[in-house]
Design a protein around this motif. Structure first.
Motif, PDB file in Angstrom:
ATOM      1  N   GLU A   1       0.839  -1.209   0.000  1.00 29.74           N
ATOM      2  CA  GLU A   1       0.000   0.000   0.000  1.00 29.74           C
ATOM      3  C   GLU A   1       0.865   1.246   0.000  1.00 29.74           C
ATOM      4  O   GLU A   1       1.838   1.330   0.734  1.00 29.74           O
ATOM      5  CB  GLU A   1      -0.909  -0.001   1.237  1.00 29.74           C
ATOM      6  N   PRO A   2       0.495   2.173  -0.813  1.00 29.76           N
ATOM      7  CA  PRO A   2       1.288   3.411  -0.852  1.00 29.76           C
ATOM      8  C   PRO A   2       0.982   4.308   0.325  1.00 29.76           C
ATOM      9  O   PRO A   2      -0.100   4.247   0.897  1.00 29.76           O
ATOM     10  CB  PRO A   2       0.840   4.064  -2.168  1.00 29.76           C
ATOM     11  N   MET A   3       1.943   5.072   0.643  1.00 32.48           N
ATOM     12  CA  MET A   3       1.756   6.045   1.718  1.00 32.48           C
ATOM     13  C   MET A   3       1.959   7.446   1.132  1.00 32.48           C
ATOM     14  O   MET A   3       2.768   7.644   0.237  1.00 32.48           O
ATOM     15  CB  MET A   3       2.809   5.818   2.813  1.00 32.48           C
ATOM     16  N   GLU A   4       1.239   8.357   1.684  1.00 31.20           N
ATOM     17  CA  GLU A   4       1.451   9.728   1.227  1.00 31.20           C
ATOM     18  C   GLU A   4       2.596  10.344   1.986  1.00 31.20           C
ATOM     19  O   GLU A   4       2.625  10.316   3.207  1.00 31.20           O
ATOM     20  CB  GLU A   4       0.175  10.551   1.455  1.00 31.20           C
ATOM     21  N   TRP A   5       3.527  10.846   1.201  1.00 39.62           N
ATOM     22  CA  TRP A   5       4.729  11.441   1.819  1.00 39.62           C
ATOM     23  C   TRP A   5       4.643  12.940   1.707  1.00 39.62           C
ATOM     24  O   TRP A   5       4.723  13.508   0.628  1.00 39.62           O
ATOM     25  CB  TRP A   5       5.969  10.901   1.108  1.00 39.62           C
ATOM     26  N   ARG A   6       4.448  13.551   2.809  1.00 38.43           N
ATOM     27  CA  ARG A   6       4.414  15.025   2.819  1.00 38.43           C
ATOM     28  C   ARG A   6       5.822  15.513   3.074  1.00 38.43           C
ATOM     29  O   ARG A   6       6.510  15.025   3.943  1.00 38.43           O
ATOM     30  CB  ARG A   6       3.494  15.537   3.927  1.00 38.43           C
ATOM     31  N   ARG A   7       6.196  16.501   2.297  1.00 38.45           N
ATOM     32  CA  ARG A   7       7.609  16.886   2.356  1.00 38.45           C
ATOM     33  C   ARG A   7       7.777  18.363   2.626  1.00 38.45           C
ATOM     34  O   ARG A   7       6.873  19.172   2.398  1.00 38.45           O
ATOM     35  CB  ARG A   7       8.301  16.521   1.041  1.00 38.45           C
ATOM     36  N   SER A   8       8.947  18.659   3.085  1.00 39.16           N
ATOM     37  CA  SER A   8       9.229  20.052   3.459  1.00 39.16           C
ATOM     38  C   SER A   8       9.493  20.899   2.199  1.00 39.16           C
ATOM     39  O   SER A   8       9.522  20.384   1.089  1.00 39.16           O
ATOM     40  CB  SER A   8      10.444  20.097   4.380  1.00 39.16           C
ATOM     41  N   TYR A   9       9.705  22.148   2.426  1.00 44.16           N
ATOM     42  CA  TYR A   9      10.039  23.114   1.372  1.00 44.16           C
ATOM     43  C   TYR A   9       8.978  23.169   0.267  1.00 44.16           C
ATOM     44  O   TYR A   9       9.273  23.397  -0.896  1.00 44.16           O
ATOM     45  CB  TYR A   9      11.413  22.825   0.740  1.00 44.16           C
ATOM     46  N   GLY A  10       7.774  22.894   0.676  1.00 40.71           N
ATOM     47  CA  GLY A  10       6.678  23.072  -0.274  1.00 40.71           C
ATOM     48  C   GLY A  10       6.687  22.108  -1.430  1.00 40.71           C
ATOM     49  O   GLY A  10       6.020  22.334  -2.425  1.00 40.71           O
TER      50      GLY A  10
ATOM     51  N   LEU B   1       4.310   0.772  10.761  1.00 37.43           N
ATOM     52  CA  LEU B   1       5.682   0.649  10.282  1.00 37.43           C
ATOM     53  C   LEU B   1       5.954   1.675   9.180  1.00 37.43           C
ATOM     54  O   LEU B   1       6.967   2.381   9.179  1.00 37.43           O
ATOM     55  CB  LEU B   1       5.889  -0.778   9.764  1.00 37.43           C
ATOM     56  N   ARG B   2       4.985   1.747   8.251  1.00 31.39           N
ATOM     57  CA  ARG B   2       5.158   2.677   7.146  1.00 31.39           C
ATOM     58  C   ARG B   2       5.214   4.108   7.652  1.00 31.39           C
ATOM     59  O   ARG B   2       6.077   4.890   7.246  1.00 31.39           O
ATOM     60  CB  ARG B   2       3.982   2.560   6.163  1.00 31.39           C
ATOM     61  N   THR B   3       4.274   4.415   8.522  1.00 33.60           N
ATOM     62  CA  THR B   3       4.235   5.790   9.028  1.00 33.60           C
ATOM     63  C   THR B   3       5.543   6.157   9.698  1.00 33.60           C
ATOM     64  O   THR B   3       6.114   7.220   9.446  1.00 33.60           O
ATOM     65  CB  THR B   3       3.099   5.918  10.061  1.00 33.60           C
ATOM     66  N   LEU B   4       6.013   5.219  10.502  1.00 34.71           N
ATOM     67  CA  LEU B   4       7.242   5.533  11.225  1.00 34.71           C
ATOM     68  C   LEU B   4       8.422   5.648  10.273  1.00 34.71           C
ATOM     69  O   LEU B   4       9.279   6.520  10.440  1.00 34.71           O
ATOM     70  CB  LEU B   4       7.505   4.444  12.277  1.00 34.71           C
ATOM     71  N   LEU B   5       8.438   4.773   9.265  1.00 35.33           N
ATOM     72  CA  LEU B   5       9.524   4.845   8.280  1.00 35.33           C
ATOM     73  C   LEU B   5       9.519   6.203   7.588  1.00 35.33           C
ATOM     74  O   LEU B   5      10.551   6.847   7.447  1.00 35.33           O
ATOM     75  CB  LEU B   5       9.347   3.743   7.236  1.00 35.33           C
ATOM     76  N   LEU B   6       8.323   6.596   7.187  1.00 34.83           N
ATOM     77  CA  LEU B   6       8.218   7.879   6.496  1.00 34.83           C
ATOM     78  C   LEU B   6       8.644   9.026   7.385  1.00 34.83           C
ATOM     79  O   LEU B   6       9.355   9.939   6.954  1.00 34.83           O
ATOM     80  CB  LEU B   6       6.780   8.120   6.042  1.00 34.83           C
TER      81      LEU B   6
END
Lengths: 1266, 139
Positions: free
Chosen positions: A42-51, A184-189
């Motif tokens: 399952e994919p996870m949404e990766w929110r990232r810095s710097y817009g 696990l995924r959340t923590l990895l991200l």
């Protein structure tokens, strides 16, 4: 997992983020495969810095056993080996074990993590039902979890997860497994975000230090690449690529700055001389050798670029963007070449070529490896650049190594080859087994001339085909030209020619003169080698006229032609026919005479203006223009010489030819006619409303034709077929002409032996064996030769010919084709009415066709009784002979109305028709002359029109019984005349009649348009004849030539009823007792009519006599009329009187009139008519019917002058009314009136006046001033 | 700056072509001529995309080792080609665009001349000086 003892090898594809596992390894082993498999599900949404945009990513992980060494030491920035998450596995379920061993172990693990500052950890408690069953005395299941949470996760309760029996297929276990995975995924991200963020921050800090001394690009490169690796590991290829692109840009900027003088120290290592040029290596994901070089700071520029590009290439292929690879590859190669130049890196000659060649092929191979054939074909436009580049490089290598020359390489070139091959190093293991590796290709190509040729041709043709396939024909042609050059070097001119021909066509069609010249020069060389003489000479001609070349070159090519031309023909005498367009241009053609029309035998000159395009003067043996005879035109010379002008011929006889570019490099836009646009409006026929309006091109056919023919260099193909001279036509020639460079003028004399039209078809210049032919001359050049019949015209010299005077007429003979020989004469038939007055000194002028005076010759005139013969001087054909003769036309004796007959020479009778010209009032006489000409067996009749200069009128005037004849001679001509000897004679020569002249005896001048009156008194001793026939004659001569002989003029007329029958006398008496008449009072008017003569038979024949009381009486009607309203006639103003037919019988009539005005009033007019009673009518009916009215009118006309009173109009009117009454009366026989002829009634009181006083009671005095 | 400036008629024959005198003129003729392939490709591609709001600037037509060839096409399909030296890295897209704009303005002036016959080679001195200004290394 155990195998991960040693440091992981970095092959990124195999790399996954590292997750360490501590605690119970058996648990992990059991779950490992499941975990590794299901984590990326399952994919996870990766929110990232710097817009940066959030992304959905599939996480994977590499689970390794926890070891302390795995934790990064202080300062180690390696990300790839960085453990992102630490998991502690335990399945401990009783508090005892937990307290004794597990807790301790966990604490140790925690302290190690803390030591390294790692906060990304997770404790997994696996709950196992089977274990629980064994120990039933166990506390509620949460207890262990709670303990752990209490002990370790003081704030982060989510760091501890329980996993219930994951290997069981229960819904509960499934649920807990899923939530574990999510966790696990959340923590990895979280760990990624945190650690990558930190890393990026560090990296940026490092980058900001790049201006500091000691900063190393290589170090920084390694750092940022680490980031790229991680992104790649996370399958974020886009982000990975961005890292490399940033590095690329940074490096490029440094190089540019270096070029601008701002050099960085670290760049020095990249400026080391290139020793190795083994090309790009794209088959490995990571070229570790190069990477290590970079890491050590020993990489050369090419190494760095190669490595960077290989990474980019890998990522782009992951991203399914192979075409970007090719595009970037080309940029990279160009860029590298530029950068090496910029950094002034020393590169052995040819090394870069090798590098570029290998790299091109490597990229192409790489792309071919990942795309199928159809994809490749669809994207030729992306690959063809590389192909061409490789081809170019191979070619230059070939040149460098002496593989292109015919002789093969020399020793120096061989040495160079060896050096170049040495720089390639050994083949890389990846391609060692491949048969077609770029390395092998290059090595082979450089090994021998044949192999080189094979490879080079293969590449060239591949590029050529690709260009053709994608429609880049110009590029294909350029490759073709390059191939042609190669073939030429190889001595294969035939093949080269085909390529050159292609290019030539393309440059010609598009009008690129410089490439055209260049290609043509190559073609010329080809043709020379192939010994295609004709083609070579044609090309030479084009080149000799090509202004793009230097003078020397042009002269060389010109000399080539001349040399050939002057060479003795070997074997069969063959002439070489070439197109003239390249040699010289026909600019203008001028006819002399300008009309381009001459008579047979005359000379017509054609002046050609030829512009020679050759750089040197050329001696032409012959210049010939072939002329096509079109045959005789149906409309042969209708006398109008050259009036109709042929199109294209200017008034001065010049035809201009449109300029054609000799080299075929004609600009397609020029030389074309301009658009002729016209507006067209379509209106409805019924109400004239506008239906549509449009613009049409009237010369569309011209423009379209021009477009079709806009490839003027098809000359070559059509050369030999059409450039032959037409046979069977006449040829105009000039010999030994020297054509100077530029404009030349050449004069031809056209043939004019046969009448008809001639077309100038071709032009042919001969130089030795070479003929330059202009196959078509357009616009059409045409001239005409005509033949003309001789013609004779006679024209008056003055505006009009006057009869009665000697007049000069001009004879004009157009000889036409006839030549006047000796003894030829014109025979003029003599006529009595028009004698020819010849003088001895008569000369004729001979004029040429153009009107120039050729000569003058005397004309001898011999007159016999019937014929006047003019012997003509010798005159050549098509000349004009002019001379003048004097003729005299006698004025016909009779009055103009009588038509006379005249004989010419007795053979032909004809009537000169006299007609009155209404404009001038002149009477004209048509006089015909019959002439026999030497060139014809028939006589020519020529009509001359003469005009009578005078018009005569006569009238009779009376004074009582005395009679006078007045003749008025009006000069109607434009000339003044002197008049003499006016005489009037009686034709019957009545002895009793005497005509007494009352005229001046001297000469009198009668001016133009004026009249001269002459008067004679008529006296007779016996009773005069009722009809008097008179002849007026006078002599005249022009007033301005007093010494000329006087010519006679005569006028015949007839007078009837001349004698006075009645005398009318009126008298006005004032009222009784008055001395004078007074206005407004009645006066007495007494009219007395007296019969003057004895009645005679002749007299009374038309008079109605009636017997009345034994007395013969005749009835007259009188009428008193006053038109000027001076008088009021009271009572009867007209009445009938019966006159006794006796001499001096008088009848008086009295009536009352009243003057209306005071003053001297003229008497009212009194008129007397014959009264014819009705009984007489049947007898006289025919007379009156036919002529009475006319006579009346004419008599009245004549009488106008005599009556000369204001009443004339009225009187005429009244007579008219009487006449009209007559017409009415014709049906019923009624009496009618007939006026007397003038002179028969004498009014003795005419123009008499009476004094009228104003009325006494009139207070108003009216004064009339007249 | 530019090493070669060319104006090419709708029918693809050169109306004006000038290159720096130091280099082989012929080579530039070939280069410009070949670039017409790409110009045509781009025009037809653009034509399909958006007929109305067409961008006149065609961008980099193709790079070679030594030169970069840029293209521009007027609404009347007259093409401008500017060749710049690859080593001249200070030239950015914007500069090239402004060069083309200048060229276009000057060309418009030429066309406005009533004595200029469209389709004839351009011989205007003003145009020539505009081009010269582009070819000098300053600017």
């Amino acid at each position: 997992m155990e195998s991960h003892e040693e440091k992981p090898i970095i092959y990124t594809m195999e790399n996954k983020p590292i997750v360490t596992c501590a605690g119970d390894q058996n648990l992990l082993t059991a779950l490992y495969s499941l975990l590794a498999q299901q984590l990326p599900w399952e994919p996870m949404e990766w929110r990232r810095s710097y817009g940066r945009a959030p992304k959905m990513i599939h996480l994977e992980a590499n689970f390794v056993q926890f070891k302390e060494e795995l934790l990064p030491k202080e300062g180690n920035k390696a990300l790839l080996t960085f453990p992102f998450l630490h998991i502690y596995w335990t399945d401990c379920c009783d508090t005892e074990t937990y307290k004794t061993s597990v807790k301790e172990d966990m604490q140790r693990w925690q302290s190690v993590l803390k030591l390294h500052g790692s906060t990304d950890w997770l404790i997994v408690v696996v709950e196992n039902d089977s274990k629980k069953k064994n120990k039933t005395n166990i506390l509620p299941r949460t207890s262990i979890m709670d303990k752990i949470r209490n002990d370790f996760c003081n704030k982060q309760s989510d760091r501890c997860v329980s996993l219930s029996d994951p290997l069981k297929e229960s819904s509960r276990s499934q649920e807990s497994w899923n939530s574990f995975l999510t966790k696990l995924r959340t923590l990895l991200l979280m760990s990624f975000t945190k650690n990558l963020g930190r890393f990026e921050d560090d990296m940026r800090t490092l980058r900001e230090k790049r201006t500091e001394p000691g900063w190393s690009f290589c170090d920084y490169f390694m750092v940022q690449e680490e980031l790229a690796f991680v992104f790649e590991m996370l399958q974020q290829f886009e982000d990975a690529l961005v890292q490399y692109d940033e590095l690329d840009a940074l490096f490029t900027q440094y190089v540019l700055n270096f070029g601008a003088g701002d050099g960085a120290n670290w760049l020095g290592s990249f400026c080391q001389p290139v020793r190795n040029w083994n090309g790009l290596l794209l088959r490995r994901p990571i070229d570790m050798e190069k990477r290590e070089l970079i890491q050590r700071g020993e990489a050369s520029l090419l190494d760095l670029r190669s490595y960077l590009f290989s990474r980019q290439c890998t990522l782009l292929i992951f991203l399914q963007r192979p075409w970007e690879v090719t595009q970037r590859a080309l940029e990279l190669l160009h860029n590298c070449v530029q950068e090496l130049r910029l950094l002034e890196v020393s590169v052995p000659q040819g090394a870069l070529d090798c590098w570029v060649f290998l790299s091109c092929l490597e990229v192409l191979h790489r792309i071919e490896g990942c795309c199928d054939r159809t994809q490749l074909e669809a994207n030729f436009s992306h690959t063809v650049g590389l192909w061409t580049y490789a081809t170019e490089k191979l070619k230059s290598l070939g040149c460098l190594c002496g593989l292109v020359s015919e002789n093969g390489p020399n020793s120096e070139e061989l040495n160079r080859t060896v050096d170049l091959l040495a720089g390639l190093g050994t083949e890389r293991p990846e391609t060692a087994n491949s048969l077609q590796s770029p390395y092998k290709k290059l090595k082979e190509a450089l090994s021998s001339v044949e192999a080189f040729e094979r490879h080079y041709l293969e590449l060239s043709h591949a590029a050529l085909e690709m260009y053709r396939a994608i429609g880049r024909l110009r590029s294909a042609r350029l490759v073709g030209k390059s191939l042609a050059e190669f073939y030429m070097r190889k001595g294969d001119a035939q093949t080269a020619k085909t390529f050159l021909k292609d290019s030539l066509k393309s440059y010609t069609a598009e009008g690129w003169s410089l490439p055209l010249t260049h290609t043509r020069k190559q073609t010329a060389e080809c043709q020379k080698q192939l010994q295609q003489t004709e083609d070579y000479l044609q090309t030479s001609a084009l080149l000799a006229s090509d202004t793009n070349l230097t003078d020397e070159e042009r002269k060389h090519f010109c000399q080539e032609i001349l040399t050939f031309a002057n060479k003795a023909p070997e074997g069969k005498d063959q002439r070489v026919v070439l197109s003239m367009t390249a040699f010289a241009q026909l600019r203008e053609l001028q006819f002399l005479p300008a009309s381009a029309t001459v008579h047979v035998g005359a000379s017509l000159q054609l002046e050609l203006r030829l512009c020679s395009l050759m750089p040197v003067p050329v001696q032409l043996e012959q210049l010939a223009a072939s002329v096509h005879f079109l045959g005789e035109q149906p409309s042969t010379r209708s006398g109008s010489a050259g009036t109709q002008r042929r199109p294209g011929l200017s008034p001065d006889g010049t035809i201009s030819f449109p300029a054609v570019s000799p080299s075929g490099g004609a600009l397609p836009g020029t030389g074309m006619p301009a658009l002729e646009l016209h507006e067209i409006q379509d209106r409805s026929p019924s109400d004239n409303t506008l239906n549509s309006t449009s613009v049409i091109c009237k010369n569309a056919h011209m423009l379209l034709r021009a477009n079709d023919g806009s490839s003027p260099l098809d000359v070559h193909s059509t050369l030999s077929s059409t450039f032959t001279m037409e046979d069977g036509t006449q040829v105009l020639k000039t010999h030994n002409v020297t054509l100077l460079p530029g404009n030349n003028s050449i004069i031809f004399t056209a043939l004019s032996t046969k009448p008809g039209s001639y077309n100038l078809r071709q032009l042919c210049a001969t130089v030795g064996r070479v003929q330059f032919v202009l196959p078509h001359i357009y616009p059409i050049v045409k001239y005409e030769v005509y033949s003309q019949e001789p013609q004779l015209t006679i024209e008056p010299l003055t505006e009009s010919l006057l009869a009665g005077l000697p007049q000069r007429v001009k004879f004009t003979i157009l000889t036409g084709h006839y030549q006047i020989k000796k003894g030829d004469a014109l025979q003029l038939s003599n006529t009595d009415s028009m004698p020819i007055l010849h003088s001895s000194s008569c000369s004729a002028r001979i004029l040429s066709a153009t009107g120039e005076l050729v000569g003058e010759a005397a004309l001898s005139i011999q007159a016999s009784e019937k014929v006047t013969s003019l012997s003509l001087p010798l005159t050549p054909p098509y000349h004009t002979l002019e001379f003048q003769l004097e003729v005299l036309c006698h004025i016909p004796l009779s009055p103009a109305r009588v038509e006379s007959e005249r004989l010419t020479n007795g053979e032909i009778r004809h009537r000169p028709r006299s007609r009155t010209r209404f404009n001038s009032g002149m009477t004209c006489i048509d006089q015909k002359v019959s002439i026999d000409c030497p060139w014809s067996i028939y006589s020519i009749l020529i009509s001359l029109t003469f005009y009578t200069p005078f018009r005569a009128k006569h009238s009779i005037l009376s004074a009582g019984k005395r009679k006078y004849i007045q003749v008025c001679l009006e000069n109607v001509s434009n000339t003044n005349f002197r008049l003499a000897n006016q005489t009037l004679s009686d034709r019957q020569h009545t002895p009793s009649l005497e005509l007494l002249s009352l005229n001046a005896k001297t000469h009198q001048v009668v001016y133009s348009k004026q009249s001269l009156y002459s008067l004679w008194e008529v006296k007779w001793t016996t009773e005069p004849l009722p009809c008097l026939q008179c002849v007026f004659s006078a002599s005249f001569s022009p007033a301005n030539a007093p010494d000329t002989a006087l010519k006679p003029y005569s006028y015949e007329f007839q007078l009837e009823r001349v004698s006075t029958l009645y005398s009318v006398k009126a008298d006005i008496q004032p009222a009784l007792g008055e001395e004078h008449c007074r206005a407004g009072t009645l006066c007495r008017l007494e009219v007395s009519v007296t019969h003057l003569t004895e009645p005679s038979d002749t007299e009374g024949e038309d008079e109605e006599l009636t017997e009345n009381e034994g007395l013969r009486t005749t009835k007259l009607m009188y009428e008193v009329v006053d038109n000027s309203s001076n008088w009021a006639v009271c009572g009867k103003s007209s009445g009938l009187v019966s006159m006794p037919v006796a001499a001096m019988a008088t009848h008086k009539v009295q009536m009352e009139v009243m003057p209306l005005f005071a003053g001297k009033l003229p008497f009212p007019s009194i008129r007397v008519f014959k009264y014819l009673p009705h009984s007489a009518q049947p007898i006289s009916q025919p007379d009156t019917d036919s002529c009475l009215e006319n006579d009346n009118l004419s008599l009245l006309d004549k009488g106008l002058e005599e009556q000369a009173d204001t009443a004339s109009l009225r009187s005429r009117g009244s007579i008219h009314s009487v006449g009209s009454n007559e017409q009415q009366q014709r049906a019923l026989p009624m009496p009618r009136l007939e006026p007397f002829s003038p002179g028969q009634v004498f009014n003795s009181s005419q123009t008499q006046q009476v004094l009228v006083l104003p009325s006494t009671d009139d207070h108003v005095l009216e004064v009339n001033v007249t | 700056m530019a090493v070669c400036v060319a104006v090419i008629a709708k029918e693809n024959y050169p109306l004006y072509i000038r290159s720096v005198p130091t280099q082989n003129e012929l080579k530039f003729h070939y280069t410009v001529h070949t670039s017409l392939d790409v110009v045509e490709e781009k025009i037809s591609a653009v034509g399909k995309a958006m007929a109305d709001q067409r961008e006149l600037y065609l961008g980099l037509l193709y790079p070679t080792e030594d030169y970069k060839v840029y293209g521009y096409v007027t609404n009347s399909k007259v093409k401008f080609v500017i060749v710049v030296d690859s080593s001249n890295t200070s030239l950015r897209d914007n500069e090239i665009r402004s060069m083309f704009r200048k060229l276009h303005n000057s060309f418009t002036d030429v066309m406005c001349n009533p004595f200029y016959n469209p389709g004839d080679p351009i011989q205007s001195k003003v145009f020539d000086s505009t081009v010269s200004a582009m070819m000098v290394p300053s600017c």
